[in-house]
Design a protein around this motif. Structure first.
Motif, PDB file in Angstrom:
ATOM      1  N   ASP A   3       0.968  -1.323  -0.062  1.00 17.98           N
ATOM      2  CA  ASP A   3      -0.042   0.068   0.190  1.00 17.98           C
ATOM      3  C   ASP A   3       0.850   1.344  -0.037  1.00 17.98           C
ATOM      4  O   ASP A   3       2.356   1.184   0.321  1.00 17.98           O
ATOM      5  N   ASN A   4       0.221   2.409  -0.133  1.00 16.05           N
ATOM      6  CA  ASN A   4       0.941   3.451  -0.242  1.00 16.05           C
ATOM      7  C   ASN A   4       1.856   3.743   1.080  1.00 16.05           C
ATOM      8  O   ASN A   4       3.274   4.592   0.691  1.00 16.05           O
ATOM      9  N   ALA A   5       1.358   3.609   2.031  1.00 14.27           N
ATOM     10  CA  ALA A   5       2.361   3.849   3.487  1.00 14.27           C
ATOM     11  C   ALA A   5       3.533   2.984   3.275  1.00 14.27           C
ATOM     12  O   ALA A   5       4.354   3.326   3.814  1.00 14.27           O
ATOM     13  N   GLN A   6       3.248   1.534   3.078  1.00  9.94           N
ATOM     14  CA  GLN A   6       4.572   0.800   2.788  1.00  9.94           C
ATOM     15  C   GLN A   6       5.424   1.340   1.794  1.00  9.94           C
ATOM     16  O   GLN A   6       6.577   1.223   1.951  1.00  9.94           O
ATOM     17  N   VAL A   7       5.179   1.777   0.614  1.00  7.64           N
ATOM     18  CA  VAL A   7       5.875   2.133  -0.343  1.00  7.64           C
ATOM     19  C   VAL A   7       6.520   3.571   0.012  1.00  7.64           C
ATOM     20  O   VAL A   7       7.723   3.331  -0.284  1.00  7.64           O
ATOM     21  N   LEU A   8       5.958   4.404   0.830  1.00  6.25           N
ATOM     22  CA  LEU A   8       6.406   5.580   1.172  1.00  6.25           C
ATOM     23  C   LEU A   8       7.567   5.303   2.052  1.00  6.25           C
ATOM     24  O   LEU A   8       8.815   5.902   1.967  1.00  6.25           O
ATOM     25  N   SER A   9       7.356   4.286   2.783  1.00  2.00           N
ATOM     26  CA  SER A   9       8.247   3.826   4.109  1.00  2.00           C
ATOM     27  C   SER A   9       9.634   3.152   3.452  1.00  2.00           C
ATOM     28  O   SER A   9      10.489   3.691   3.568  1.00  2.00           O
ATOM     29  N   ASP A  10       9.394   2.406   2.180  1.00  2.00           N
ATOM     30  CA  ASP A  10      10.338   1.831   1.544  1.00  2.00           C
ATOM     31  C   ASP A  10      11.223   2.905   0.697  1.00  2.00           C
ATOM     32  O   ASP A  10      12.341   2.812   0.740  1.00  2.00           O
ATOM     33  N   ILE A  11      10.592   3.829   0.319  1.00  2.00           N
ATOM     34  CA  ILE A  11      11.171   4.812  -0.625  1.00  2.00           C
ATOM     35  C   ILE A  11      12.097   5.605   0.591  1.00  2.00           C
ATOM     36  O   ILE A  11      13.160   6.180   0.286  1.00  2.00           O
TER      37      ILE A  11
END
Length: 81
Positions: A3-11
């Motif tokens: 999800d967006n929150a996970q992608v943001l965290s990874d980025i």
């Protein structure tokens, strides 16, 4: 699929690894160059790391469209799996 929150965290982790910018500074509305001081060489590294991490291909003509963290999140979520 992330999800967006996970992608943001990874980025944020990727940006931190490459540039040393604190993960907390990496938010969706931030511009890579203007707000996070990412230079063109670091941006190439970030794009490559995102390709590896998320299993997406980011062509050169698309990578230059990734101006903000949100642009990168949108690209990853649209092109995963």
């Amino acid at each position: 699929m992330a999800d967006n929150a996970q992608v943001l965290s990874d980025i944020a982790d990727i940006v931190n690894d490459i540039t040393g910018v604190d993960q907390a500074e990496v938010t969706a509305e931030k511009s890579f160059t203007d707000d996070l001081d990412v230079d063109s060489l670091s941006m190439v590294e970030i794009v490559y790391a995102c390709e590896e991490k998320f299993g997406v291909e980011i062509p050169d003509d698309k990578s230059k469209d990734l101006k903000t963290v949100q642009d990168a999140i949108d690209f990853v979520t649209a092109n995963q799996g």
